[in-house]
Every structure is written in structure tokens, then in C-alpha cells.
Design an enzyme around this catalytic site. Structure first.
Site, PDB file in Angstrom:
ATOM      1  N   TYR A  99       7.285 -15.878  11.613  1.00  0.00           N
ATOM      2  CA  TYR A  99       6.704 -16.179  12.921  1.00  0.00           C
ATOM      3  C   TYR A  99       7.406 -17.350  13.598  1.00  0.00           C
ATOM      4  CZ  TYR A  99       2.808 -12.925  12.476  1.00  0.00           C
ATOM      5  OH  TYR A  99       2.041 -11.792  12.381  1.00  0.00           O
ATOM      6  N   GLU A 141      -3.423 -11.038   8.239  1.00  0.00           N
ATOM      7  CA  GLU A 141      -2.465 -10.364   7.374  1.00  0.00           C
ATOM      8  C   GLU A 141      -2.598 -10.837   5.923  1.00  0.00           C
ATOM      9  OE1 GLU A 141       1.196 -11.087   9.489  1.00  0.00           O
ATOM     10  OE2 GLU A 141       0.391 -10.030  11.245  1.00  0.00           O
ATOM     11  N   TYR A 192      -1.877   5.067   7.398  1.00  0.00           N
ATOM     12  CA  TYR A 192      -0.470   5.431   7.259  1.00  0.00           C
ATOM     13  C   TYR A 192       0.182   4.573   6.183  1.00  0.00           C
ATOM     14  CZ  TYR A 192      -0.193   1.317  10.306  1.00  0.00           C
ATOM     15  OH  TYR A 192      -0.359   0.058  10.847  1.00  0.00           O
ATOM     16  N   ARG A 207       9.957   3.138   8.377  1.00  0.00           N
ATOM     17  CA  ARG A 207       9.231   4.004   9.312  1.00  0.00           C
ATOM     18  C   ARG A 207       7.826   4.244   8.782  1.00  0.00           C
ATOM     19  NH1 ARG A 207      13.051   2.890  11.415  1.00  0.00           N
ATOM     20  NH2 ARG A 207      14.517   4.073  12.703  1.00  0.00           N
ATOM     21  N   SER A 210       1.742   8.707   8.995  1.00  0.00           N
ATOM     22  CA  SER A 210       0.334   8.880   8.647  1.00  0.00           C
ATOM     23  C   SER A 210       0.206   9.727   7.389  1.00  0.00           C
ATOM     24  CB  SER A 210      -0.416   9.569   9.787  1.00  0.00           C
ATOM     25  OG  SER A 210      -0.483   8.731  10.923  1.00  0.00           O
ATOM     26  N   PRO A 281      -2.947  12.353  11.074  1.00  0.00           N
ATOM     27  CA  PRO A 281      -4.196  11.670  10.710  1.00  0.00           C
ATOM     28  C   PRO A 281      -5.415  12.554  10.900  1.00  0.00           C
ATOM     29  CG  PRO A 281      -3.358  10.815  12.784  1.00  0.00           C
ATOM     30  CD  PRO A 281      -2.286  11.697  12.218  1.00  0.00           C
TER      31      PRO A 281
END
Length: 404
Positions: A99, A141, A192, A207, A210, A281
Site C-alpha cells: 500500500y 484483509e 471464486y 486470474r 468463480s 457462480p
């Protein structure tokens, strides 16, 4: 809370930042990745080439600034944006120390684009916004990593491809089992995983796909449509790699399951609306409901180019048959003449909509926007419609309705 000194500065400068989001995003990504090419391992090369990804971060920060100054009832509700971004970041293995670098390049891009308008007080105010946003994400997170039982510095687990299944034209499913012989991680229908693909001569690319079946405890399944570039855009490198080079017996590195577009508790009628590979999904949700709530009313609506491109169609039919009340409707650009199919694009006026239905949408953003608008006209409020849009689309106001 935004400090008293920064709040009026942000309120005064937010409109001009919003007007220049695309330029800010372009400078940010171009500069950061140009000086740190190893970050290409985190960002989709095809999305960078088309510009699809560039507005995500700057749009989210602008949305957070709008939230902090209190934009009124029409401003973006932010809790779900934080949740969505945090899930995506964990699926990518983002670490707190990253960050600092991102903030430096993002605020540098704002200064580059807006020039002399970025005085010291303006720079300080936007720095405060960014770090309030970053701190909120870092905290969420950390909790998600802890709940998943993984180290954020190494979030990957090796899986073996147990089966490769052709689902439809240009669409393949991969059934995955943990390479160490253990149980597959549990997940909620609609979540996912990230595939960390090591591409020969092209580095690592990440990448997200789902999970296209309900949790079984033994396997995970992803369903991948080959991305073919249109109008000069490049083909999808990871989808092409999976289609061309991954077979039963091969191994893939996979993240834990994440994502907040998940089936919520309840027994209201369900409306599942998808386009293309956005059906994945919905397939997981439908299978879970068929196993756990067979008396629940479900309607599945899907849009695709043609029947031969409709993935997981047999799965949806089989799981729907286990429900007491199930209806399936499809729209195809190339008419098929089959029962319960229609030509062209989805017409929301033809969808049987229960007034208390919970709606789940997945597909390209313009598709979801059009369906959502049509369902609003049918009386379905926003709080009953769940869909996924990440980044700049959360900042941009919806277009005004056309005059009648």
C-alpha cells in the site's frame, strides 16, 4: 473520520478529481508498472492493454472520498465496496507493505494530472483519504487471511487437475483436488479462486475464476471460457494457457476461495441472471440450493450468443430438476427455436419476477446495468439485487433516465 482541516479541501477538489479519473488512472498504472515491471504478475496484461482495469483503484479512492464527506442518499454506499476489494486483494495475495508504494504512485499521478492545483494542503488531504482507505482495507484483509487460515505472504496451494471437461464452445471445466491429498477448502456458493499461472516466457499471471459447483469437501471446479480479443484487443493469456496446455494430471497453484457475491441466508424466491461465463457462480448457487433447500422457488435466466456457447447448461437443468419449483429461460443472439428461449438480448419484462425475490447478477457490466435498470422498473429494489462491480463504476453516477 476525515479531519476537520481536510474535509473542506476534499469537498472542493473532489469534482475536478472525478472529472480527471481516466487521466489519473492512466498515469498511475503507466508510471507504477513502468518503474516496477514485476507488478505485471499481479495485473492482467489484456486488461491493461484495453484500459479495462485502469479506473479501478482511483475510482474506488474517489468513491471513498465521497463517502467520507457525506454525499447524501445518492452517494455510494461504501461498506460493500471495501468488502469486495478486500476479498479481491486477498485472492491476489496483496500485502500491507504494498500500500505504501501504491499510495506514492497514485498521489503522484494526481499531482501530475492536476498540476499547480495540487497545493500542499490539497496533497495532504488526499494523502489522508488514501491512508484512511488503506487502513480499512489492510484491517479487513488481515481478518480474511486469518479466517482462511493462510499466510498472506504465501497464499497459494497446489491442486491437481482430476478432470478436464468440455462444457461448451470455447469453455472448459477443470475439476481440482488438493495435491497433498487433503480436503479441498470449504467455500460459500458464489465465491471464486485465483489461478496463479506460470506462463512459459511470460512470467506469472493471476486470474480469478468463480467456483462453478457447490462445496463437496473433495474437489473444486472452475469453468473457463477462452478470451478471444476483439477489435485489436489481445487474447486472454491465462485462459488460452489453460485451454491449450493444462490437462488431467497437471498441477495448478490456487488461492483460497474468496468473494462476497454469495448466497445469503433465507428462503425467498431466487432469480439468477447471467450472461456468458457469468453463469459459473449461478451454477454453484443453484446446486447448493438444490441440495439444501429443494422447496425453494428458483428462476434461472441466461444470455449467450447461441445454445452451443451456453456453458453448464446440463448442470443447471439437472440441479433445477431437483427443486419443487424451477424455471429456466434463455436469450440467444442466434435464435434456436427451443422451448423457453428467446432471440436477442434479455427482455426483463418477460422474466417472471416475484415481488420478494432475491436477485443475483453476473456478467459484463453493461449487461448487469441494463438488467438492474429493468428490474427496478419491475419494482425490485436495490437491496434485493446483488451483483459485482469493482472500481471506477462505483464512482461514476448513473446516467439520468431518458425523457418520456
Amino acid at each position: 473520520m476525515l479531519s476537520a482541516s481536510s474535509a473542506p479541501v476534499i469537498e472542493a477538489t473532489l469534482p475536478v478529481v472525478g472529472e480527471h479519473l481516466e487521466e489519473i488512472s492512466d498515469v498511475f498504472y503507466r508510471t507504477m508498472i513502468g518503474e516496477n515491471p514485476e507488478l505485471l504478475d499481479l495485473f492482467s496484461r489484456s486488461a491493461q492493454a484495453t484500459g479495462e482495469q485502469r479506473g479501478s483503484l482511483s475510482g474506488a479512492v474517489a468513491a471513498y472520498a465521497t463517502h467520507l464527506i457525506g454525499a447524501g442518499p445518492d452517494g455510494p454506499a461504501f461498506e460493500h465496496i471495501v468488502e469486495r476489494i478486500a476479498h479481491r486483494h486477498c485472492a491476489l495475495g496483496i500485502r500491507p507493505e504494498q500500500y505504501t508504494m501504491v499510495g506514492r504512485y497514485l498521489l503522484g499521478a494526481v499531482a501530475t494530472v492536476l498540476g499547480d492545483a495540487v497545493t500542499a494542503p490539497v496533497a495532504a488531504a488526499w494523502d489522508e483519504v488514501y491512508w484512511l482507505f488503506a487502513a480499512r482495507l489492510i484491517g479487513r484483509e488481515a481478518r480474511l487471511y486469518a479466517e482462511a487460515g493462510v499466510d498472506g505472504a504465501d497464499p497459494w496451494q497446489e491442486f491437481t487437475v482430476a478432470q478436464r471437461i468440455a462444457e461448451a464452445h470455447d469453455t472448459v471445466s477443470f475439476v481440482l483436488i488438493p495435491a497433498d491429498g487433503g480436503a479441498a477448502p470449504d467455500f460459500r456458493p458464489g465465491q471464486y479462486v485465483t489461478v496463479a499461472a506460470d506462463l512459459p516466457g511470460n512470467g506469472r499471471q493471476l486470474r480469478q475464476y468463480s467456483l462453478s459447483q457447490a462445496a463437496t469437501g473433495g474437489t473444486l471446479r472452475i469453468t473457463v471460457r477462452r478470451v478471444r480479443g476483439v477489435g485489436g484487443a489481445p487474447d486472454g493469456v491465462v485462459s488460452g494457457f489453460l485451454h491449450d496446455h493444462v490437462a488431467a494430471g497437471d498441477r495448478l497453484r490456487i488461492s483460497r476461495p474468496y468473494g462476497d457475491l454469495t448466497l445469503q441466508p433465507g428462503n425467498s424466491p431466487l432469480l439468477l441472471v447471467s450472461a456468458g461465463v457469468g453463469i459459473t457462480p449461478m451454477a454453484s448457487i443453484l446446486e447448493h440450493v438444490a441440495r439444501t433447500q429443494p422447496t425453494r422457488e428458483v428462476t434461472a435466466v441466461h444470455a449467450d450468443r447461441s445454445p452451443d456457447r451456453h456453458p453448464l447448461r446440463a448442470d443447471m437443468t439437472a440441479n433445477g430438476s431437483r427443486l419443487r419449483t424451477f424455471r429456466s429461460l434463455s436469450w440467444y443472439e442466434q435464435p434456436s427455436g427451443e422451448p423457453d428461449t428467446y432471440p436477442g438480448r434479455i427482455d426483463t419484462d418477460l422474466i417472471p419476477v416475484h415481488p420478494d425475490a432475491d436477485v443475483y447478477l453476473c456478467g459484463p457490466a453493461p449487461f448487469m446495468q441494463a438488467v438492474r435498470a429493468g428490474l427496478h422498473l419491475r419494482g425490485i429494489p436495490d437491496e434485493r439485487i446483488r451483483y459485482e462491480v469493482f472500481g471506477s463504476e462505483q464512482w461514476r453516477p448513473a446516467p439520468a433516465p431518458a425523457a418520456v
